[in-house]
Scaffold this motif. Structure first.
Motif, PDB file in Angstrom:
ATOM      1  N   ALA A 113       0.833  -1.205   0.000  1.00 41.45           N
ATOM      2  CA  ALA A 113       0.000   0.000   0.000  1.00 41.45           C
ATOM      3  C   ALA A 113       0.865   1.252   0.000  1.00 41.45           C
ATOM      4  O   ALA A 113       0.420   2.323  -0.403  1.00 41.45           O
ATOM      5  N   THR A 114       2.103   1.132   0.454  1.00 37.22           N
ATOM      6  CA  THR A 114       3.048   2.227   0.696  1.00 37.22           C
ATOM      7  C   THR A 114       2.396   3.319   1.524  1.00 37.22           C
ATOM      8  O   THR A 114       1.800   3.021   2.550  1.00 37.22           O
ATOM      9  N   ALA A 115       2.444   4.578   1.130  1.00 39.01           N
ATOM     10  CA  ALA A 115       2.145   5.670   2.057  1.00 39.01           C
ATOM     11  C   ALA A 115       0.705   5.713   2.540  1.00 39.01           C
ATOM     12  O   ALA A 115       0.442   5.761   3.747  1.00 39.01           O
ATOM     13  N   ILE A 116      -0.261   5.674   1.632  1.00 42.42           N
ATOM     14  CA  ILE A 116      -1.662   5.832   2.049  1.00 42.42           C
ATOM     15  C   ILE A 116      -2.594   4.794   1.440  1.00 42.42           C
ATOM     16  O   ILE A 116      -3.810   4.856   1.626  1.00 42.42           O
ATOM     17  N   GLY A 117      -2.032   3.841   0.694  1.00 47.72           N
ATOM     18  CA  GLY A 117      -2.867   2.802   0.110  1.00 47.72           C
ATOM     19  C   GLY A 117      -2.973   2.850  -1.399  1.00 47.72           C
ATOM     20  O   GLY A 117      -3.573   1.960  -2.009  1.00 47.72           O
ATOM     21  N   THR A 118      -2.376   3.853  -2.014  1.00 46.11           N
ATOM     22  CA  THR A 118      -2.434   3.960  -3.474  1.00 46.11           C
ATOM     23  C   THR A 118      -1.350   3.148  -4.155  1.00 46.11           C
ATOM     24  O   THR A 118      -1.371   2.985  -5.373  1.00 46.11           O
ATOM     25  N   GLY A 119      -0.379   2.657  -3.393  1.00 42.78           N
ATOM     26  CA  GLY A 119       0.699   1.855  -3.958  1.00 42.78           C
ATOM     27  C   GLY A 119       1.805   2.656  -4.605  1.00 42.78           C
ATOM     28  O   GLY A 119       2.669   2.081  -5.284  1.00 42.78           O
ATOM     29  N   ILE A 120       1.817   3.961  -4.372  1.00 41.63           N
ATOM     30  CA  ILE A 120       2.841   4.813  -4.986  1.00 41.63           C
ATOM     31  C   ILE A 120       4.250   4.355  -4.595  1.00 41.63           C
ATOM     32  O   ILE A 120       4.475   3.947  -3.461  1.00 41.63           O
ATOM     33  N   THR A 121       5.171   4.383  -5.553  1.00 46.05           N
ATOM     34  CA  THR A 121       6.582   3.966  -5.482  1.00 46.05           C
ATOM     35  C   THR A 121       6.768   2.458  -5.584  1.00 46.05           C
ATOM     36  O   THR A 121       7.909   1.982  -5.595  1.00 46.05           O
ATOM     37  N   SER A 122       5.697   1.679  -5.670  1.00 49.16           N
ATOM     38  CA  SER A 122       5.862   0.236  -5.853  1.00 49.16           C
ATOM     39  C   SER A 122       5.493  -0.121  -7.297  1.00 49.16           C
ATOM     40  O   SER A 122       4.573   0.466  -7.871  1.00 49.16           O
ATOM     41  N   PRO A 123       6.182  -1.083  -7.911  1.00 48.81           N
ATOM     42  CA  PRO A 123       5.917  -1.436  -9.313  1.00 48.81           C
ATOM     43  C   PRO A 123       4.635  -2.256  -9.456  1.00 48.81           C
ATOM     44  O   PRO A 123       4.153  -2.846  -8.481  1.00 48.81           O
ATOM     45  N   PRO A 124       4.091  -2.296 -10.665  1.00 44.08           N
ATOM     46  CA  PRO A 124       2.881  -3.102 -10.901  1.00 44.08           C
ATOM     47  C   PRO A 124       3.088  -4.558 -10.501  1.00 44.08           C
ATOM     48  O   PRO A 124       4.130  -5.152 -10.784  1.00 44.08           O
ATOM     49  N   GLY A 125       2.096  -5.121  -9.828  1.00 42.93           N
ATOM     50  CA  GLY A 125       2.156  -6.513  -9.402  1.00 42.93           C
ATOM     51  C   GLY A 125       2.895  -6.746  -8.107  1.00 42.93           C
ATOM     52  O   GLY A 125       2.925  -7.875  -7.587  1.00 42.93           O
ATOM     53  N   TYR A 126       3.489  -5.682  -7.569  1.00 46.08           N
ATOM     54  CA  TYR A 126       4.306  -5.839  -6.360  1.00 46.08           C
ATOM     55  C   TYR A 126       3.468  -6.304  -5.163  1.00 46.08           C
ATOM     56  O   TYR A 126       3.852  -7.244  -4.457  1.00 46.08           O
TER      57      TYR A 126
END
Length: 468
Positions: free
Chosen positions: A230-243
């Motif tokens: 989810a990284t910072a707030i749940g949007t998945g920002i900074t993580s690659p697709p499928g991570y």
């Protein structure tokens, strides 16, 4: 003077002890949060869980092209060492901290990175070759790594607590069987009620503890849904697709837990309801165990001027002024532990409610109280079982005398002579000090043979199984 190295972060430079695997951000945490003096190192299950999270992330980032094989392997090897209990004295941050757990996350990142640097043949702090944020924390933030690790740690702590509860339950079952033949008076509102066996009383305690186990296990089931990725707030920002899906799958394998990716990562990042459920189940078990401890103290009160139906093992002298006095110190300390757990639950409830917008900043408090609470619950149950329950003895003669003298036995005659006569004879027995049985026969309501049959022990304590 001890050797030191210089590290820097976005706020500037700090000296770090040369021997330390931790780094600059951990040093800042030590300066900022000298609070409880309860260090992360005191919770090995949380350290192990964090290491598994970092290992799963490194493997996934390697698969998706975010880490080269050398860096990936160094992180994985360092994580394996940390998860096995090595380097525990380098996890030094206070469990109570601001920043939603960032200091804990960075303590873990720095230890793993610096150990990884050694494995790669570099000096600690030489982050050009392996970086605590760019590499070890890649595709993560504290906001998804910390609660995921905490859930895994709570699962382990809950296993320990349920094992302790089951140990207590087994001790109570054993005593219930040993006391199955001991007739005594049951009491409601501390007044004589109807006869029962001491075995029935202890069997009820065993069932009570079993209900606590069931509730705790049920509450842990919800922890299997995690928001890693989810990284910072749940949007998945900074993580690659499928991570997110892949790292959850790998973490499930590493931890041997049936983990699944949360359905809504934005919701999962800010909602601490799962921790509240576990805390509530912990409190429920504490309330039930404390009730049992209360009863043991009451039933053993005396030894001459109390109920004294049971005798607890003598553990230590009870007074510095009253010779021969022995106190029920084991049930007492169990009460103390249970009261602490009830307080923890209030704190966890308020901490969960304090979540604002997309993140709950109070998770470190929940981590401390739930993990510590589960640990001391399991230990208290073992102490109660081994140092109290297992050695309890019954005063069978006293128990039977209470039954014979009690007006409560009149309840067994009520279906035959009626409520009005039963109430009258109970009052007469209290006023005269004479047994109920004599008065009933004297009034001609029943024969001595009929009274004897109605007051058979097996009929009194388990009337539904007795044939007329």
């Amino acid at each position: 003077m001890a050797r030191r190295r210089i590290e820097h972060d976005s706020l500037g430079e700090r000296e770090v002890p040369h021997h330390a695997y931790y780094g600059v951000q951990t040093v800042r945490a030590l300066e900022n949060f000298p609070l409880s003096r309860i260090q992360l190192s005191m919770f090995p299950s949380l350290i192990t869980a964090f290491a598994q999270v970092k290992q799963a992330a490194a493997i996934t980032n390697g698969e998706l092209g975010g880490l080269d094989p050398a860096r990936r392997d160094a992180i994985v090897k360092a994580c394996e060492e940390v998860a096995s209990g090595e380097h525990s004295d380098h996890f030094v941050v206070d469990m109570l901290q601001g920043g939603a757990g960032t200091s804990t996350n960075m303590n873990v990142n720095e230890v793993i990175t610096n150990r990884g640097l050694e494995l790669l043949g570099h000096e600690r702090g030489d982050y050009e070759h392996l970086h605590p944020i760019d590499d070890t924390n890649r595709s993560q933030s504290t906001n998804d790594a910390y609660p995921t690790a905490l859930k895994l740690a709570i699962m382990t702590a809950a296993d320990e607590a349920t094992t302790g509860l089951e140990h207590l339950q087994a001790a109570l079952v054993e005593r219930s069987q040993a006391f199955a033949h001991v007739i005594k008076m049951g009491r409601t509102e501390l007044q004589d009620a109807v006869p029962m066996t001491l075995g029935q009383e202890f069997a009820a305690y065993a069932v009570m503890v079993g209900e606590g186990v069931r509730a705790l296990r049920h509450s842990v089931d919800d922890l299997h849904s995690v928001a890693l990725g989810a990284t910072a707030i749940g949007t998945g920002i900074t993580s690659p697709p499928g991570y997110a899906a892949r790292v959850t799958e790998i973490l499930a394998e590493l931890s041997d837990r049936p983990l699944t990716l949360a359905h809504d990562l934005v919701e999962a990042t800010q909602d601490s309801g799962d921790f509240v459920s576990v805390s509530a189940a912990m409190k429920r078990a504490a309330v039930q165990v404390s009730k049992i401890a209360n009863d043991l103290r009451l039933l053993s009160s005396g030894p001459r001027a109390g109920l004294a139906e049971i005798r607890l093992p003598a553990m230590q002298p009870g007074s510095s002024i009253m010779p021969g006095k022995v106190n029920p110190v084991i049930p007492e300390v169990v009460n103390v532990v249970c009261y602490q757990l009830i307080g923890f639950d209030v704190a966890v409830t308020m901490a969960a409610e304090a979540s604002q917008l997309e993140l709950n900043h109070t998770e470190p408090l929940m981590a401390l109280d739930v993990l510590h609470g589960l640990h001391i619950l399991g230990r208290a149950c073992r102490v109660l079982a081994d140092r109290c329950v297992a050695g309890i003895e019954a005063d069978e003669d006293r128990c039977r005398r209470y039954v014979e003298r009690s007006t409560g036995v009149v309840t067994a005659l009520n279906p035959v002579i009626g409520y009005e006569r039963s109430a009258m004879v109970a009052k007469e027995a209290l006023a005269t000090g004479r047994p109920v049985t004599e008065l009933v026969v004297e009034h001609g309501w029943l024969t001595a043979e009929q009274v004897s049959d109605l007051l058979r022990p097996e009929r009194l304590v388990n009337p539904l199984t007795v044939e007329d």
